[in-house]
Design a protein around this motif. Structure first.
Motif, PDB file in Angstrom:
ATOM      1  N   PHE A  14       0.821  -1.200   0.000  1.00  0.00           N
ATOM      2  CA  PHE A  14       0.000   0.000   0.000  1.00  0.00           C
ATOM      3  C   PHE A  14       0.861   1.259   0.000  1.00  0.00           C
ATOM      4  O   PHE A  14       1.856   1.348   0.705  1.00  0.00           O
ATOM      5  N   HIS A  59      -8.121  -2.835   2.596  1.00  0.00           N
ATOM      6  CA  HIS A  59      -8.909  -2.626   1.395  1.00  0.00           C
ATOM      7  C   HIS A  59     -10.228  -3.378   1.510  1.00  0.00           C
ATOM      8  O   HIS A  59     -10.322  -4.410   2.175  1.00  0.00           O
ATOM      9  N   TYR A 117      -3.619  -4.896   4.228  1.00  0.00           N
ATOM     10  CA  TYR A 117      -2.460  -5.005   3.348  1.00  0.00           C
ATOM     11  C   TYR A 117      -1.298  -5.541   4.175  1.00  0.00           C
ATOM     12  O   TYR A 117      -1.052  -5.079   5.290  1.00  0.00           O
ATOM     13  N   ASP A 145      -9.912   2.032   0.051  1.00  0.00           N
ATOM     14  CA  ASP A 145      -8.850   1.710   0.998  1.00  0.00           C
ATOM     15  C   ASP A 145      -9.077   2.545   2.249  1.00  0.00           C
ATOM     16  O   ASP A 145      -9.434   3.734   2.161  1.00  0.00           O
TER      17      ASP A 145
END
Length: 214
Positions: A54, A74, A107, A199
């Motif tokens: 990310f 996400h 992530y 996100d």
């Protein structure tokens, strides 16, 4: 004569090679320096979680200095639901505010998940720590729901959990989620759920809060 010419060609090749090598080193050094400077300048925008891919997008709303990214998630499946609200004259209009319902995956590692729902709230599926947010900043985006910056107004869990240090949340990289517009009939039109992705960035203080003296 051929021998002299050969020597001149050899010297010319060596000189050309040396110049090219020097230029390559200069370009490489400049590139590395620029990359290092950029990394240092954006150090607080990188998710420090090992294995994360990310990166905070340009223009994302952030809480500013004093905070760093603790984790980022996400949306793996999510909707924004809009209700038909009644007006004073008896007509109806689709609400501009929506209720989220989404599952989020982290992530990097550990690949934990979060349930995002009305409030708006985020609840860890690992230890059920819960944070309640309130919107501070809205960044409109064409064709999708806006990016947001929210501050945490409450930690609703009674035992320690993974979300306890979170102070701000950014919603970025949104797609979809735009609700219906225009008139509706409150007694007839059911709430409409629209799929979306995004996100969510969870910000924590750069330094832990000081403990009171005993």
């Amino acid at each position: 004569m051929r021998s002299a010419l050969g020597k001149w060609v050899g010297r010319h090749k060596l000189a050309t090679t040396a110049i090219a090598a020097a230029a390559l080193v200069a370009v490489g050094t400049g590139t590395a320096s620029a990359a290092t400077d950029a990394a240092q300048a954006t150090d607080t925008t990188l998710d420090a979680t090992a294995g994360s891919h990310f990166r905070l997008p340009a223009g994302a709303p952030t809480p500013g200095s004093g905070f760093r990214i603790g984790s980022a998630y996400h949306v793996t499946a999510g909707t924004q639901t809009y209700a038909c609200t009644a007006n004073a004259d008896g007509t109806g209009t689709w609400a501009t505010k929506s209720t989220p319902e989404a599952q989020l995956k982290r992530y990097g590692r550990p690949a934990t998940t979060i349930h995002h729902y009305a409030g708006p709230r985020w609840e860890s599926n690992v230890d059920h720590s819960i944070i309640l947010g309130a919107v501070d900043q809205t960044t409109p985006k064409d064709g999708t729901i806006p990016w947001l910056l929210l501050h945490v107004v409450a930690h609703e869990n009674t035992t320690p959990g993974e979300l306890d240090k979170v102070a701000f949340i950014s919603r970025v990289n949104t797609t979809g989620g735009v609700g219906p517009t225009g008139a509706c009939t409150p007694s007839t039109d059911a709430p409409r759920s629209v799929a979306y992705t995004a996100d969510y960035v969870f910000w924590v203080p750069c330094t832990p809060p000081s403990r009171p003296a005993r």
